[in-house]
Design a protein around this motif. Structure first.
Motif, PDB file in Angstrom:
ATOM      1  N   PRO A 263      28.471  46.880  25.570  1.00  0.00           N
ATOM      2  CA  PRO A 263      28.023  46.645  26.949  1.00  0.00           C
ATOM      3  C   PRO A 263      28.150  45.179  27.372  1.00  0.00           C
ATOM      4  O   PRO A 263      27.184  44.542  27.782  1.00  0.00           O
ATOM      5  N   ARG A 264      29.364  44.649  27.290  1.00  0.00           N
ATOM      6  CA  ARG A 264      29.618  43.259  27.670  1.00  0.00           C
ATOM      7  C   ARG A 264      30.756  43.210  28.693  1.00  0.00           C
ATOM      8  O   ARG A 264      31.901  42.931  28.354  1.00  0.00           O
ATOM      9  N   PRO A 265      30.471  43.519  29.946  1.00  0.00           N
ATOM     10  CA  PRO A 265      31.540  43.446  30.946  1.00  0.00           C
ATOM     11  C   PRO A 265      31.987  42.007  31.156  1.00  0.00           C
ATOM     12  O   PRO A 265      31.227  41.053  30.941  1.00  0.00           O
ATOM     13  N   LEU A 266      33.220  41.856  31.557  1.00  0.00           N
ATOM     14  CA  LEU A 266      33.785  40.537  31.828  1.00  0.00           C
ATOM     15  C   LEU A 266      34.482  40.579  33.177  1.00  0.00           C
ATOM     16  O   LEU A 266      35.272  41.488  33.441  1.00  0.00           O
ATOM     17  N   LYS A 267      34.172  39.607  34.023  1.00  0.00           N
ATOM     18  CA  LYS A 267      34.883  39.500  35.289  1.00  0.00           C
ATOM     19  C   LYS A 267      36.305  39.060  34.996  1.00  0.00           C
ATOM     20  O   LYS A 267      36.538  37.968  34.463  1.00  0.00           O
ATOM     21  N   ALA A 268      37.257  39.906  35.310  1.00  0.00           N
ATOM     22  CA  ALA A 268      38.650  39.614  35.014  1.00  0.00           C
ATOM     23  C   ALA A 268      39.189  38.547  35.960  1.00  0.00           C
ATOM     24  O   ALA A 268      38.624  38.274  37.019  1.00  0.00           O
ATOM     25  N   GLN A 269      40.315  37.941  35.563  1.00  0.00           N
ATOM     26  CA  GLN A 269      40.947  36.949  36.425  1.00  0.00           C
ATOM     27  C   GLN A 269      41.610  37.599  37.635  1.00  0.00           C
ATOM     28  O   GLN A 269      41.858  36.940  38.639  1.00  0.00           O
ATOM     29  N   ARG A 270      41.877  38.885  37.547  1.00  0.00           N
ATOM     30  CA  ARG A 270      42.566  39.585  38.625  1.00  0.00           C
ATOM     31  C   ARG A 270      41.568  40.185  39.611  1.00  0.00           C
ATOM     32  O   ARG A 270      40.439  40.484  39.271  1.00  0.00           O
ATOM     33  N   ALA A 271      42.067  40.364  40.817  1.00  0.00           N
ATOM     34  CA  ALA A 271      41.309  41.047  41.858  1.00  0.00           C
ATOM     35  C   ALA A 271      42.272  41.961  42.606  1.00  0.00           C
ATOM     36  O   ALA A 271      43.488  41.920  42.407  1.00  0.00           O
ATOM     37  N   TYR A 272      41.709  42.802  43.481  1.00  0.00           N
ATOM     38  CA  TYR A 272      42.526  43.710  44.274  1.00  0.00           C
ATOM     39  C   TYR A 272      42.664  43.151  45.688  1.00  0.00           C
ATOM     40  O   TYR A 272      41.690  42.672  46.283  1.00  0.00           O
ATOM     41  N   TYR A 273      43.899  43.228  46.197  1.00  0.00           N
ATOM     42  CA  TYR A 273      44.218  42.673  47.515  1.00  0.00           C
ATOM     43  C   TYR A 273      45.023  43.696  48.322  1.00  0.00           C
ATOM     44  O   TYR A 273      45.750  44.525  47.762  1.00  0.00           O
ATOM     45  N   LEU A 274      44.896  43.593  49.640  1.00  0.00           N
ATOM     46  CA  LEU A 274      45.826  44.250  50.544  1.00  0.00           C
ATOM     47  C   LEU A 274      46.820  43.184  50.978  1.00  0.00           C
ATOM     48  O   LEU A 274      46.464  42.226  51.654  1.00  0.00           O
ATOM     49  N   VAL A 275      48.070  43.337  50.558  1.00  0.00           N
ATOM     50  CA  VAL A 275      49.110  42.343  50.821  1.00  0.00           C
ATOM     51  C   VAL A 275      50.054  42.899  51.871  1.00  0.00           C
ATOM     52  O   VAL A 275      50.472  44.064  51.795  1.00  0.00           O
ATOM     53  N   GLN A 276      50.399  42.070  52.860  1.00  0.00           N
ATOM     54  CA  GLN A 276      51.274  42.507  53.938  1.00  0.00           C
ATOM     55  C   GLN A 276      52.191  41.373  54.342  1.00  0.00           C
ATOM     56  O   GLN A 276      51.890  40.191  54.088  1.00  0.00           O
ATOM     57  N   PRO A 277      53.332  41.682  54.937  1.00  0.00           N
ATOM     58  CA  PRO A 277      54.239  40.614  55.373  1.00  0.00           C
ATOM     59  C   PRO A 277      53.646  39.830  56.534  1.00  0.00           C
ATOM     60  O   PRO A 277      52.792  40.335  57.279  1.00  0.00           O
TER      61      PRO A 277
END
Length: 298
Positions: A263-277
């Motif tokens: 039970p040791r969660p880690l905040k990852a370096q990645r995140a989720y994004y909505l990417v658009q031109p």
């Protein structure tokens, strides 16, 4: 003003001949005679004033200009086909979006929520394609991408703008059969377990062990899987412990198919994004962006 455009028949014949490197095979694909394909390509070369093919000892080959033009024509024909199929599917009603998304995020998080989008915007049709890496929007018919990455990677995606959706926490999970007495273990114990690896994140386990202050020489060892869905399936099969984004295994944790190994969660370096031109945003994309941001808060 009249557009200076070649005929679509000539472009179709050229694209097929370029792909097959053969007029004969192109003719078979298009249900035409070899002579008809040859005449169409010759007419296209005359229209352009540029040779697209050259004769060789073994038949024919694209010129450098022909190879570059074939790539561009293929993209344009694909886009025209997508537009036509989309319009026929909608029968001219409503609007549509084509989104690129990482596969497991689509199946585990996005698709189960799409009924709520349909309820709010019944005239909006959403098409999904999978993509795990940045791409040029100008080369595709994609309107936006739901993408997981680091801020540094995002900065290198030229010609885009992004909306942050949510951060990612990762957690070690495994089959309940692997836990002694059904109890989670300490981080040091996991260093001796079979570790299931994510091929696109080769240093994920090492980063997790470093955050726990544990020396783990085998942190990058173990079988590698391209998709998180594969990694989750391997963990449920008892092949080892997986370091998974918690939002992608909520159903498995709720059902007991997977359990928390430590039970040791880690905040990852990645995140989720909505990417658009970086172009004027269509109303359909504005509606989707508002909806998905609301879903991230649920």
């Amino acid at each position: 003003m009249r557009r200076k455009l070649p005929s679509t028949q000539a472009l179709n014949c050229f694209e097929a001949a370029a792909r097959h490197q053969s007029f004969t095979r192109a003719a078979q694909e298009l249900n035409l005679t070899q002579g008809a394909v040859s005449r169409q390509v010759a007419a296209l070369e005359a229209f352009l004033g540029v040779p697209l093919f050259k004769r060789t000892q073994h038949g024919m080959a694209l010129t450098p200009a022909g190879a570059d033009y074939a790539r561009q024509v293929r993209q344009r024909l694909d886009a025209l086909e997508r537009d036509a199929v989309d319009l026929m599917g909608r029968r001219g009603q409503g609007d549509s979006l084509t989104l690129a998304t990482v596969p497991t995020f689509a199946t585990r998080w996005l698709i189960p929520r799409l009924p709520r989008l349909a309820a709010q915007h019944p005239d909006l049709l959403v098409h999904l394609e999978t993509s795990t890496r940045p791409f040029l929007f100008t080369d595709t018919g994609i309107d936006a991408a739901l993408w997981a990455g680091t801020p540094q990677q995002l900065q290198q995606w030229a010609g885009t703008q992004a909306t942050h959706l949510m951060d990612e926490d990762v957690l070690p999970v495994c089959s309940p059969r692997l836990l002694p007495q059904g109890q989670p273990v300490e981080p040091a114990a996991l260093a001796e377990w079979p570790l299931l690896q994510q091929s696109t994140r080769p240093e994920a386990w090492r980063q997790w062990f470093d955050a726990q202050g544990v020396d783990a020489p085998r942190a990058m060892a173990g079988p590698r899987y391209e998709l998180f869905s594969m990694q989750a399936a391997a963990a449920m099969a008892g092949l080892g412990v997986a370091l998974m984004p918690t939002l992608l295994v909520q159903a498995e944790l709720a059902s007991g198919a997977l359990v928390v190994a430590c039970p040791r969660p880690l905040k990852a370096q990645r995140a989720y994004y909505l990417v658009q031109p970086q172009v004027t945003e269509r109303p359909a994309l504005s509606a989707f962006r508002a909806w998905v941001m609301g879903e991230c808060g649920r």
